[in-house]
Write a protein that holds these residues in place. Sequence first.
Motif, mmCIF file in Angstrom:
data_model
loop_
_atom_site.group_PDB
_atom_site.id
_atom_site.type_symbol
_atom_site.label_atom_id
_atom_site.label_comp_id
_atom_site.label_asym_id
_atom_site.label_seq_id
_atom_site.Cartn_x
_atom_site.Cartn_y
_atom_site.Cartn_z
ATOM 1 N N UNK A 1 100.920 63.517 34.338
ATOM 2 C CA UNK A 1 99.695 63.228 33.744
ATOM 3 C C UNK A 1 99.425 64.005 32.374
ATOM 4 N N UNK A 2 99.684 65.252 32.277
ATOM 5 C CA UNK A 2 99.223 66.178 31.240
ATOM 6 C C UNK A 2 100.412 66.085 30.208
ATOM 7 N N UNK A 3 101.827 66.042 30.652
ATOM 8 C CA UNK A 3 102.958 66.311 29.655
ATOM 9 C C UNK A 3 102.640 65.450 28.414
ATOM 10 N N UNK B 1 92.073 70.463 37.581
ATOM 11 C CA UNK B 1 90.807 70.079 36.825
ATOM 12 C C UNK B 1 90.487 71.349 36.008
ATOM 13 N N UNK B 2 90.260 72.455 37.134
ATOM 14 C CA UNK B 2 89.430 73.773 36.420
ATOM 15 C C UNK B 2 90.447 74.205 35.662
ATOM 16 N N UNK B 3 91.722 74.364 36.103
ATOM 17 C CA UNK B 3 93.014 75.145 35.493
ATOM 18 C C UNK B 3 93.281 74.445 33.952
ATOM 19 N N UNK B 4 93.142 73.057 34.115
ATOM 20 C CA UNK B 4 93.934 72.408 32.681
ATOM 21 C C UNK B 4 92.825 71.910 32.018
ATOM 22 N N UNK C 1 79.585 58.058 27.271
ATOM 23 C CA UNK C 1 78.354 58.554 26.582
ATOM 24 C C UNK C 1 78.319 60.003 26.404
ATOM 25 N N UNK C 2 78.774 60.662 27.500
ATOM 26 C CA UNK C 2 78.528 61.922 27.520
ATOM 27 C C UNK C 2 79.732 62.985 27.129
ATOM 28 N N UNK C 3 80.829 62.265 27.176
ATOM 29 C CA UNK C 3 82.185 63.097 26.656
ATOM 30 C C UNK C 3 83.088 62.085 25.708
ATOM 31 N N UNK C 4 83.831 62.893 24.894
ATOM 32 C CA UNK C 4 84.643 62.336 24.044
ATOM 33 C C UNK C 4 85.861 62.392 25.116
ATOM 34 N N UNK C 5 86.300 61.121 25.456
ATOM 35 C CA UNK C 5 87.661 61.033 26.269
ATOM 36 C C UNK C 5 88.965 60.699 25.472
ATOM 37 N N UNK C 6 89.764 61.481 25.843
ATOM 38 C CA UNK C 6 91.121 61.440 25.304
ATOM 39 C C UNK C 6 91.702 59.912 25.945
ATOM 40 N N UNK C 7 91.613 58.906 25.234
ATOM 41 C CA UNK C 7 92.081 57.829 25.756
ATOM 42 C C UNK C 7 93.568 57.713 25.995
ATOM 43 N N UNK C 8 94.371 58.657 25.497
ATOM 44 C CA UNK C 8 95.647 58.670 25.669
ATOM 45 C C UNK C 8 96.159 59.504 27.204
ATOM 46 N N UNK C 9 94.983 59.999 27.782
ATOM 47 C CA UNK C 9 94.985 60.792 29.042
ATOM 48 C C UNK C 9 93.883 60.285 30.017
ATOM 49 N N UNK C 10 94.042 59.177 30.603
ATOM 50 C CA UNK C 10 93.253 58.521 31.312
ATOM 51 C C UNK C 10 94.107 58.078 32.604
ATOM 52 N N UNK C 11 93.920 58.789 33.728
ATOM 53 C CA UNK C 11 94.576 58.299 34.975
ATOM 54 C C UNK C 11 93.913 57.565 35.796
ATOM 55 N N UNK C 12 94.494 56.379 36.541
ATOM 56 C CA UNK C 12 93.847 55.721 37.640
ATOM 57 C C UNK C 12 94.758 56.300 38.898
ATOM 58 N N UNK D 1 86.989 68.551 21.117
ATOM 59 C CA UNK D 1 88.002 67.758 21.244
ATOM 60 C C UNK D 1 87.825 66.781 22.390
ATOM 61 N N UNK D 2 88.744 65.536 22.151
ATOM 62 C CA UNK D 2 88.732 64.719 23.355
ATOM 63 C C UNK D 2 89.276 65.407 24.650
ATOM 64 N N UNK D 3 88.766 64.960 25.738
ATOM 65 C CA UNK D 3 89.227 65.655 26.989
ATOM 66 C C UNK D 3 89.873 64.463 27.769
ATOM 67 N N UNK D 4 90.941 64.767 28.548
ATOM 68 C CA UNK D 4 91.280 63.660 29.710
ATOM 69 C C UNK D 4 90.462 63.488 30.823
ATOM 70 N N UNK D 5 90.803 62.245 31.204
ATOM 71 C CA UNK D 5 89.816 61.747 32.353
ATOM 72 C C UNK D 5 90.810 61.436 33.658
#
Length: 245
Positions: free
Chosen positions: A243-245, A91-94, A131-142, A65-69
Motif C-alpha cells: 500500500x505504501x510503496x 497506522x501508528x508506525x507509518x 472535511x477534516x483531513x487532506x487525503x493523499x488520493x494516490x494512497x487510498x486503500x479499500x 501534507x496529505x495523508x494516506x487512508x
Amino acid sequence: MFDPSLFGRMPPDVLTSALASASTSTSATGSSTAPSSLAPGRHSLGLSESRDAVLYVPSDLPTDQPVPLFVMFHGAGGFPEKVLPFIEPHAEQHKFLVLAPHSTFPTWDIVIGGSGPDLERLQLALGSIATRYRIDTNRVAFAGFSDGASYALSIGVTNGVTNGDIASHVIAFSGGFMSIFVQEGQPRIFIAHGLIDEQLPIATSGRQNATKLKAAGYDVQYIEFDGLHIIEPGVVARAIDFFLA
C-alpha cells in the motif's frame, strides 16, 4: 484491456468523488492544516445510532501534507473493533488514517444481493473524513477480510467517479468473490489466501480472483500462506508495504 465478461453480477455505481473533491477544496483554501482534525485514537463518525463507522487517527499525524487512508471492511458477522487491531499498529508506525465501516446488516449489502445503505454510508464517511483531513488520493486503500474482502474487491474495482478514482489500492485478505459493474480505473491489487482455508477454498476464490483480475489487465500481487480462514499478521505487514510503496 478490461473484459466485462470475466465478471459476474453488476451493482450500480453509487460512490462519488466526495473524497477527492473535498480534499481539493481543503487544499485550495491555502491552509496546510485540517480545520477540525481529531485527537489520536478511535472515533465514531456519527453516521448511525448503531453499527457506526470508526475512524482511527494515529498520534503525530502530519498536518502539513496529505495523508494516506486505509479503509478496512470486516467479515460476515463482524464489526470494526474486530479488524482494527490488525491495522492500527501499522497506522501508528507509518502515520495513516484507518476507516473501519460497520455493515448495516450482518454482512455487506453487495454480498447479500445488491448495493444499498452500505455504499451510501461509505460515501458519507469518506466525505466526512475529507472535511477534516487532506487525503493523499494516490494512497487510498479499500481492504477487507472474508466477506469484507469480497466487498473491497467489488467496489474497489468498480469505484466509478467523475473526478478520478477513489481506491488507488485494493487489498483482499481471504476473499470469496467479486461483483463488478464497470472498470473505472486501475487500482493496484493485493490478494492473499490461506492454502487450507476451510471456509472459502483457495482454488475457487483467491486463485480464481487473481487469475481473472490479471487477465483483465490489473497489476496484481498474489500470495498464498500456510493457514486457515484467518487474517495473518505477517501477510498484513506485506499488504501495508504494498500500500505504501
